[in-house]
Design a protein around this motif. Sequence first.
Motif, short mmCIF file in Angstrom:
data_model
loop_
_atom_site.label_atom_id
_atom_site.label_comp_id
_atom_site.label_asym_id
_atom_site.label_seq_id
_atom_site.Cartn_x
_atom_site.Cartn_y
_atom_site.Cartn_z
N ALA A 1 2.89 8.21 -8.79
CA ALA A 1 2.74 6.98 -9.57
C ALA A 1 2.55 7.29 -11.04
O ALA A 1 3.09 6.60 -11.92
CB ALA A 1 1.55 6.18 -9.05
N LEU B 1 -4.24 4.14 -5.32
CA LEU B 1 -3.99 4.07 -6.76
C LEU B 1 -5.10 3.32 -7.47
O LEU B 1 -5.55 3.73 -8.53
CB LEU B 1 -2.65 3.40 -7.02
CG LEU B 1 -1.45 4.22 -6.51
CD1 LEU B 1 -0.16 3.47 -6.74
CD2 LEU B 1 -1.40 5.57 -7.19
N ILE C 1 -0.57 9.86 -5.73
CA ILE C 1 -1.16 9.47 -7.01
C ILE C 1 -0.38 10.05 -8.19
O ILE C 1 -0.10 9.37 -9.17
CB ILE C 1 -2.63 9.88 -7.04
CG1 ILE C 1 -3.36 9.00 -6.03
CG2 ILE C 1 -3.22 9.72 -8.42
CD1 ILE C 1 -4.78 9.27 -5.89
#
Lengths: 333, 380
Positions: A222, B375, A219
């Motif tokens: 990203a 995500l 995470i």
Amino acid sequence: MHPAFLGIATIFFGVVACLGYFWGANWVLDKVIFPPRGPNAGRNINRANLIRPWVFLFPALFALTLYLVYPVIETFRLSLTDRDADNAFVGAANYTQMLSEPKFWEAMRNNMLWLIVVPALSTGFGLLAAQLTDRLSWGNIAKSLIFMPMAISFVGASVIWKLVYDARPAGTDQIGILNALYIWFGGTEPNTWLTIPFWNNFFLMIVLVWIQTGFAMVILSAALRGIPEETVEAAIVDGANPFQIFFKIKVPQIKGTILVVWTTITITVLKVFDIVFAMTNGQWETQVLANYMYDKMFRANDWGVGSASAMVIMLLVTPILIWNVRNARRELR
Amino acid sequence: MDNIAGSKSGLSWAVNISVVFLVVLWLLPTVGLLVSSFRTADQIASSGWWASLGTQQLNNPAIRLSGEERLESGLFVIEGNLFPDTNPTVLAWGTSSRATSAFGPGETAELSKGRTVTVDAEGRFRMTAQDSQQGKRLPRVFTSTSSPPEFTLDNYQLMLFDDSNLEGMAKAFFNTLTVTIPATIIPILIAAFAAYALAWMDFPGRALLVAMVVGLLVVPLQLALIPLLKLHLGIGIGKGYLGVWLAHTGFGLPLAIYLLRNYMVGLPRDIIENAKVDGATDFQIFTKIILPLSFPALASFAIFQFLWTWNDLLVAKVFLIDSTGSTTVMTNQIVELLGTRGGNWEILATAAFVSIAVPLAVFFAMQKYLVRGLLAGSVK
């Protein structure tokens, strides 16, 4: 009947029943109750559209209510009753009994340690791994390998780490890598790491950190990619060194994501049960709340105190729950 | 861009080395268990798994000489091989437990009553004596040997394919599979419809319901155990597959709805509005447009739910496994083995790997969807 057939039959009937419900309810709504023709065609379409969301939502809402909302209320009720006394209302007796037990306070202390150490280390290692692998040619392979423990069950991870912590009598070859290293670096007596009070908690935490770091890394990686290039370029032009770029430019920009990762891991920590159950079962002062609750409910069969300790877990989760809900509502607007 | 300015080759080396170090650190525990699962119990107990990758040095238990006696120029001779089946290299040997490596390969030991023993590097021995050794106890030989790395599939044979092994994993493997597949498929269907309603249909209370789903995401499973077990026992489901499927469905729904809704909200509005203008009903829009477009999100959730149900211990223990134990799942079986066979690493390692293999395969095959799901599920 063989359970595998039962399984296949369940999949079949489950899927058919679900589809049948959705299709059937929709059909009934459009064709039978509010047909879009006749004198009230327009009104009927509107009415059908008012009801349709609830047709789509009904099975999910029903399951959520029955399997998550109702249990929270029921657990709270159970925590105020005594099963042995015919479920009589006993007020806060279960709570006072729980608060007087040293094992409970041990679990609380350990849980607090877990709550500080595991999210901090997982997020820290995750951030480190995300930054280091960011521009590496083989970064994706490295990430995938660090991420891998995520797929391994807590029980599997417990076995993996028990081998790491294994101890053989002094003088023989150590087969646990930790003791082998310890002896190699000049240690004399091999340690049974999991039985050293207080410190053994950390050896258990390492297992969860090992699993959760990959999650944090994915995470945060990203998020790092999402940082506008210009800010980093500007910093380079101004002569910032790589460490300054990381700590002063990048980290502040992904603070929100770090917080999300931190809270998500915190939730996982609060529910951690399998690792302690499989590795020490709360012996040698490694008890945690979730395992304490399991002990009370299914070993001691004390549903009152068990429910009371479950409520304590719920209480610890509540601030995060409220924070999440508020964030979600802000987004919806 | 770090390459344009401000990067030094020294730093790049440091980065590479740190990442190698991190990866090794993260892999080592798993590799250790994997290697151990291919070693025999003796090997595991006598040396660390890392030693098995190089040549094996072993101090073997004493072997008593034996063989056919023949007469050779006035001497009684017995010849043979200490290791007829394996071919280790003898590094040192001895004839008494007090000096187990007194002689090198090829050297000759003088024993009492004029007997001599010679052992060479290949493990061949030659013993000579003045009188016949028929009916007498022959001397023992202690050896330390080195052999090439050696691995075996016997552990897997024992844990998976040996029907007589009550601790085997085959049954538990199928039980886990039986729990997992319906518990993955059913919630997807239910959640997809709900997610569509929450994403694209207008009705009062929608925001409240989304907030409720977000809240339920973090409700600890622990709270649900007793009330639901009571409920299941009360309505006659009892402990069994049906109960565990229902429980997994209920517990998986918040994440499923949340993930799918987030994904569906992001789909282009034009497509849906065009379809509405063309006269498509909500039901048609959902099944013909939204569902196919949402495949990535469906896959993400399916992987999550699969990993979670496959790896679960608590829900299975509470809702599935009864006192007969015939419905035990792999995680539970491993925990029991940890209790009863704590030191038998060949069994534990193999059992653990049988259970880890499937999620790992899914993980490496579908990593893309897993990352996407993560995500979508947490970065907001």
